[in-house]
Design an enzyme around this catalytic site. Structure first.
Site, PDB file in Angstrom:
ATOM      1  N   TYR A 139     -56.783  14.301  11.249  1.00 43.11           N
ATOM      2  CA  TYR A 139     -55.340  14.350  11.536  1.00 43.11           C
ATOM      3  C   TYR A 139     -55.108  15.372  12.635  1.00 43.11           C
ATOM      4  CZ  TYR A 139     -54.131  11.458   7.487  1.00 43.11           C
ATOM      5  OH  TYR A 139     -54.004  10.427   6.592  1.00 43.11           O
ATOM      6  N   GLN A 192     -55.472  11.804   0.205  1.00 36.09           N
ATOM      7  CA  GLN A 192     -55.020  11.004  -0.937  1.00 36.09           C
ATOM      8  C   GLN A 192     -55.028  11.823  -2.235  1.00 36.09           C
ATOM      9  OE1 GLN A 192     -54.096   8.158   0.342  1.00 36.09           O
ATOM     10  NE2 GLN A 192     -55.700   7.214   1.602  1.00 36.09           N
ATOM     11  N   ASP A 238     -52.259   1.424   2.020  1.00 35.02           N
ATOM     12  CA  ASP A 238     -53.717   1.306   1.982  1.00 35.02           C
ATOM     13  C   ASP A 238     -54.249   1.347   0.545  1.00 35.02           C
ATOM     14  OD1 ASP A 238     -53.055   4.348   3.293  1.00 35.02           O
ATOM     15  OD2 ASP A 238     -54.103   4.287   1.359  1.00 35.02           O
ATOM     16  N   ASP A 280     -38.548  -2.221   2.512  1.00 31.44           N
ATOM     17  CA  ASP A 280     -38.172  -0.905   3.045  1.00 31.44           C
ATOM     18  C   ASP A 280     -37.909   0.069   1.898  1.00 31.44           C
ATOM     19  OD1 ASP A 280     -35.637   0.182   5.452  1.00 31.44           O
ATOM     20  OD2 ASP A 280     -36.941   1.280   4.083  1.00 31.44           O
ATOM     21  N   GLY A 281     -38.617   1.183   1.916  1.00 31.14           N
ATOM     22  CA  GLY A 281     -38.479   2.175   0.846  1.00 31.14           C
ATOM     23  C   GLY A 281     -37.072   2.715   0.718  1.00 31.14           C
ATOM     24  N   SER A 322     -46.196   7.364   7.406  1.00 31.59           N
ATOM     25  CA  SER A 322     -46.764   7.673   8.714  1.00 31.59           C
ATOM     26  C   SER A 322     -45.824   8.718   9.339  1.00 31.59           C
ATOM     27  CB  SER A 322     -46.838   6.395   9.553  1.00 31.59           C
ATOM     28  OG  SER A 322     -45.609   5.696   9.501  1.00 31.59           O
ATOM     29  N   GLU A 359     -44.147  -0.733  -0.016  1.00 36.23           N
ATOM     30  CA  GLU A 359     -44.765  -0.616   1.324  1.00 36.23           C
ATOM     31  C   GLU A 359     -44.072  -1.624   2.241  1.00 36.23           C
ATOM     32  OE1 GLU A 359     -47.307   1.022   3.264  1.00 36.23           O
ATOM     33  OE2 GLU A 359     -46.430  -0.392   4.715  1.00 36.23           O
ATOM     34  N   ASP A 389     -45.893   8.624   0.908  1.00 38.88           N
ATOM     35  CA  ASP A 389     -47.111   8.622   1.728  1.00 38.88           C
ATOM     36  C   ASP A 389     -46.807   7.886   3.025  1.00 38.88           C
ATOM     37  OD1 ASP A 389     -50.319   6.899   1.409  1.00 38.88           O
ATOM     38  OD2 ASP A 389     -49.576   8.396   2.843  1.00 38.88           O
TER      39      ASP A 389
HETATM   40  N1  LIG Z   1     -52.082   6.781   3.594  1.00 40.82           N
HETATM   41  C1  LIG Z   1     -52.380   7.027   4.950  1.00 40.82           C
HETATM   42  C2  LIG Z   1     -51.942   8.388   5.402  1.00 40.82           C
HETATM   43  C3  LIG Z   1     -50.669   8.370   6.171  1.00 40.82           C
HETATM   44  N2  LIG Z   1     -50.297   9.726   6.534  1.00 40.82           N
HETATM   45  C4  LIG Z   1     -50.711  10.183   7.833  1.00 40.82           C
HETATM   46  C5  LIG Z   1     -50.346  11.639   8.043  1.00 40.82           C
HETATM   47  C6  LIG Z   1     -50.688  12.136   9.424  1.00 40.82           C
HETATM   48  C7  LIG Z   1     -50.057  11.258  10.485  1.00 40.82           C
HETATM   49  N3  LIG Z   1     -50.355  11.709  11.827  1.00 40.82           N
HETATM   50  C8  LIG Z   1     -50.427   9.812  10.310  1.00 40.82           C
HETATM   51  C9  LIG Z   1     -50.139   9.299   8.913  1.00 40.82           C
END
Ligand SMILES: NCCCN[C@H]1CC[C@H](N)CC1
Length: 292
Positions: free
Chosen positions: A228, A65, A89, A140-141, A161, A109, A159
């Site tokens: 991640y 973040q 989030d 939808d962005g 997914s 979002e 930001d």
């Molecule tokens: N704000 C939540 C973070 C979303 N970004 C992530 C990056 C890595 C990906 N595998 C999953 C979402």
């Protein structure tokens, strides 16, 4: 499946899976867009999972973040209008609100369930929504950006997914074109840009598209996020034609105790040295990124 463990298995990272020990499942639901699950892990705090993919954990969310927010916002003097695409989030909102120059924070979002569960289970992340400058749009962005007047924003933060599921269009050329249109001259965009260990082809395509669309500077930065896939995540930093932007040297530094407004706690990850260091790439990545 090992009882009591969550493994992040996905075709996006074949043959590998990061696992976290599960103490308790706290929430399971299905929104209009994806499966939403929250569990208490043994060593990373609470964990948010969308369609089986880890989005954030309480222990290491600060890395992502703070970097996705301060890499762009510290690269331009005096950011005023900021748009967040995704980020339901609220963590990016919490970081944007550290910048006292910012007057307007719009967020779009697509999944309201993500906003609701974040406010209930991740109050220290969703604290960003309490800032009076924040305007939440559920939608939808891609559509949101099409409706934005030209040159509206100083900065856009994507930001998202991964490109499988609701966020797929956020990795495609038309979306990047609409972001460029929505930015003022010399405005900046920072997008979630996957892993140099796992996704060099995706990154190659993103860089090629951005070079065609953004006529300012284009840079790839990366950071460490233990939960991640491959333990790293990258960011595409682009600026539109206009006043030049040198992403590698922050002109608008933010320091640890800039805890103005809603971000109650000091920065835990970002600082000016790690800002510049984030743009140093291993040779295998440099070769691809600098050649596009
Ligand atoms: N704000 C939540 C973070 C979303 N970004 C992530 C990056 C890595 C990906 N595998 C999953 C979402």
């Amino acid at each position: 499946v090992i009882p009591g463990w969550f493994s992040e298995i996905s075709p996006m990272w074949p043959g590998e899976a990061h696992s976290l020990k599960v103490e308790k499942i706290l929430f399971q639901g299905k929104s209009d867009y994806q499966n939403v699950m929250i569990f208490q892990s043994s060593t990373y705090g609470k964990v948010l999972v969308l369609d089986g993919v880890i989005q954030l954990t309480e222990r290491d969310e600060c890395a992502y973040q703070e970097m996705i927010t301060h890499l762009p916002l510290c690269s331009i003097p005096n950011p005023k209008k900021v748009l967040v695409i995704g980020g339901g989030d609220g963590g990016v909102l919490r970081e944007v609100s550290r910048h006292s120059s910012v007057e307007q924070i719009d967020i779009c979002e697509i999944d309201e369930m993500v906003v609701d569960v974040s406010k209930e289970f991740f109050p220290d992340v969703a604290v960003g929504y309490e800032d009076p400058r924040v305007n939440l749009h559920i939608g939808d962005g891609v559509a949101f950006l099409k409706a934005v007047p030209e040159g509206t924003y100083d900065a856009v933060i994507v930001d998202s997914s991964d490109p499988i599921g609701p966020a797929q269009e956020l990795f495609e050329k038309p979306f990047f074109e609409s972001v460029a249109k929505a930015l003022r001259p010399g405005g900046v965009v920072c997008t979630q840009a996957e892993s140099i260990w796992l996704h060099m082809h995706i990154i190659e395509d993103i860089v090629a598209n951005c070079r065609q669309i953004f006529k300012g500077s284009i840079n790839y930065a990366w950071t460490t996020v233990p939960t991640y896939p491959s333990g790293v995540i990258g960011f595409m930093l682009c600026s539109t034609e206009g006043p030049s932007v040198d992403f590698k040297h922050p002109v608008n530094p933010i320091d640890t105790d800039d805890s103005c407004c809603k971000s109650k706690r000091p920065l835990r990850f970002y600082n000016s040295e790690i800002h510049s260091a984030a743009f140093c790439l291993p040779s295998f990545a440099k070769k691809v990124i600098d050649s596009k």
